[in-house]
Write an enzyme that holds these catalytic residues in place. Structure first.
Site, PDB file in Angstrom:
ATOM      1  N   ASN A 161       0.870  -1.176   0.000  1.00 35.41           N
ATOM      2  CA  ASN A 161       0.000   0.000   0.000  1.00 35.41           C
ATOM      3  C   ASN A 161       0.907   1.226   0.000  1.00 35.41           C
ATOM      4  OD1 ASN A 161      -1.832   2.021   0.443  1.00 35.41           O
ATOM      5  ND2 ASN A 161      -2.308   1.440   2.564  1.00 35.41           N
TER       6      ASN A 161
ATOM      7  N   LYS B  86       0.111   4.256  -0.389  1.00 39.88           N
ATOM      8  CA  LYS B  86      -0.552   5.462   0.133  1.00 39.88           C
ATOM      9  C   LYS B  86      -0.275   6.644  -0.807  1.00 39.88           C
ATOM     10  CE  LYS B  86       0.048   3.465   4.656  1.00 39.88           C
ATOM     11  NZ  LYS B  86      -0.089   3.623   6.092  1.00 39.88           N
TER      12      LYS B  86
ATOM     13  N   HIS C 256      -9.524   1.070   4.681  1.00 42.37           N
ATOM     14  CA  HIS C 256      -8.257   1.263   5.399  1.00 42.37           C
ATOM     15  C   HIS C 256      -8.490   2.198   6.587  1.00 42.37           C
ATOM     16  CE1 HIS C 256      -4.157   2.508   6.281  1.00 42.37           C
ATOM     17  NE2 HIS C 256      -3.772   1.404   5.661  1.00 42.37           N
TER      18      HIS C 256
ATOM     19  N   GLU D  45      -6.938   4.618   7.657  1.00 39.21           N
ATOM     20  CA  GLU D  45      -6.756   6.051   7.364  1.00 39.21           C
ATOM     21  C   GLU D  45      -7.999   6.628   6.688  1.00 39.21           C
ATOM     22  OE1 GLU D  45      -3.030   5.546   5.337  1.00 39.21           O
ATOM     23  OE2 GLU D  45      -2.110   5.005   7.242  1.00 39.21           O
TER      24      GLU D  45
ATOM     25  N   GLU E 137      -5.678  -5.199  10.300  1.00 38.47           N
ATOM     26  CA  GLU E 137      -4.612  -4.220  10.539  1.00 38.47           C
ATOM     27  C   GLU E 137      -4.885  -3.487  11.852  1.00 38.47           C
ATOM     28  OE1 GLU E 137      -2.604  -2.973   6.633  1.00 38.47           O
ATOM     29  OE2 GLU E 137      -4.346  -1.701   6.891  1.00 38.47           O
TER      30      GLU E 137
ATOM     31  N   GLY F  69       2.241   1.939  10.665  1.00 35.41           N
ATOM     32  CA  GLY F  69       3.185   3.047  10.534  1.00 35.41           C
ATOM     33  C   GLY F  69       3.895   3.406  11.830  1.00 35.41           C
TER      34      GLY F  69
ATOM     35  N   SER G 213       3.154  -2.551  10.220  1.00 33.35           N
ATOM     36  CA  SER G 213       4.608  -2.591  10.395  1.00 33.35           C
ATOM     37  C   SER G 213       5.222  -3.946  10.029  1.00 33.35           C
ATOM     38  CB  SER G 213       4.994  -2.180  11.826  1.00 33.35           C
ATOM     39  OG  SER G 213       4.590  -0.846  12.078  1.00 33.35           O
TER      40      SER G 213
HETATM   41  C1  PEP Z   1      -0.905   0.017   5.920  1.00 31.87           C
HETATM   42  O1  PEP Z   1      -0.953   1.225   5.764  1.00 31.87           O
HETATM   43  O2  PEP Z   1      -1.769  -0.719   5.417  1.00 31.87           O
HETATM   44  C2  PEP Z   1       0.188  -0.519   6.714  1.00 31.87           C
HETATM   45  C3  PEP Z   1       0.106  -1.740   7.140  1.00 31.87           C
HETATM   46  O3  PEP Z   1       1.235   0.345   6.966  1.00 31.87           O
HETATM   47  P1  PEP Z   1       2.652  -0.033   7.636  1.00 31.87           P
HETATM   48  O4  PEP Z   1       3.114  -1.318   7.011  1.00 31.87           O
HETATM   49  O5  PEP Z   1       3.528   1.123   7.307  1.00 31.87           O
HETATM   50  O6  PEP Z   1       2.395  -0.191   9.093  1.00 31.87           O
END
Ligand code: PEP
Length: 253
Positions: free
Chosen positions: A9, A11, A97, A99, A169, A175, A215
């Protein structure tokens, strides 16, 4: 056998030139790593969908969008519809997601509509769910995630549900560099699968791919992906570096 998926992803990152370079690097390195049952997907910013899809050509790496509208067409400035994605032959779309939930107010009711539009356009939705830190600390994370799954997916027929990919998630791991332990990931994936089974039966639930996101890095991917109910990953930050992302894909073995 469930489909294994590692999806990046991106973003809102990268210029077009940088995006093309990253795509070329991933495509070049990943070729030998993609095994029969594993799909690698790059979910890229909307303006880059078509150029990068064309760049990927017949590569084993697939392209995905990061969102779509709950509407088909019309006066919705700035939006992108599932039918537009279909017209560009984009196979995957991330929906829900955290976000999008946090910054754009997306809730279960809206996401159920977006899921319907994506499926009607023959896209594969990667539906995200996961709890914020305060909910994990309060110990009500399983209840919340089950509710998120119910609100967005439980109106679907069995055939429709089978086309969904779920990404668990935990928001506190996105992040932040703080990954869920493989036990925490496995536990929640099993809860999600059992919840699907309660509505659609065990056979159907056993066919749904559930990815872990939060992460994921090259050095934790293998352990996470070896959990019996973890069928791959949704990778944010680490998907912006080709070597790191490809090493995560290697963790799928
Ligand atoms: C994401 O944004 O879906 C995500 C898992 O981000 P990160 O791997 O940076 O934690």
């Amino acid at each position: 056998m469930r489909q294994k998926i590692v999806a990046g992803n991106w973003k809102m990152n990268k210029t077009l030139e940088e995006a093309k370079i990253l795509t070329a690097e991933v495509m070049g390195m990943v070729a030998d790593e993609v095994k029969g049952n594993t799909s690698v997907v790059l979910c890229v910013p909307s303006p880059y969908l078509l150029p990068l899809k064309n760049q990927l050509g017949n590569s084993s790496v697939k392209i995905g969008a990061q969102n779509c509208s709950e509407h088909d067409w019309g006066a919705y400035t700035g939006e992108i519809s599932a039918l537009m994605l279909k017209s560009m032959e984009i196979p995957y779309v991330i929906l829900g997601h955290s976000e999008r939930r946090q910054y754009f107010g997306e809730d279960g009711k809206l996401l159920a509509k977006k899921i319907d539009k994506a499926l009607a356009a023959s896209l594969t939705p990667i539906f995200c769910c996961g709890e914020p830190l305060e909910i994990r600390e309060a110990g009500t994370h399983e209840k919340l995630v089950k509710q998120q799954v119910e609100e967005a997916l439980f109106h679907l027929s069995t055939d429709a549900l089978k086309k969904i990919v779920i990404a668990y998630e935990p928001v506190w791991a996105i992040g932040t560099g703080k990954t869920a332990t493989s036990q925490q990931a496995q536990d929640m994936h099993a809860v999600i699968r059992m919840h699907l089974a309660s509505k659609y039966g065990e056979q159907v639930a056993s066919e749904i791919s559930i990815l872990y996101g939060g992460s994921v890095k090259a050095d934790n991917a293998q352990e996470l992906f070896s959990c019996p109910d973890v069928d791959g990953g949704l990778v944010g930050g680490a998907s912006l570096k080709s070597r790191e992302f490809v090493d995560i894909v290697k963790g799928m073995k």
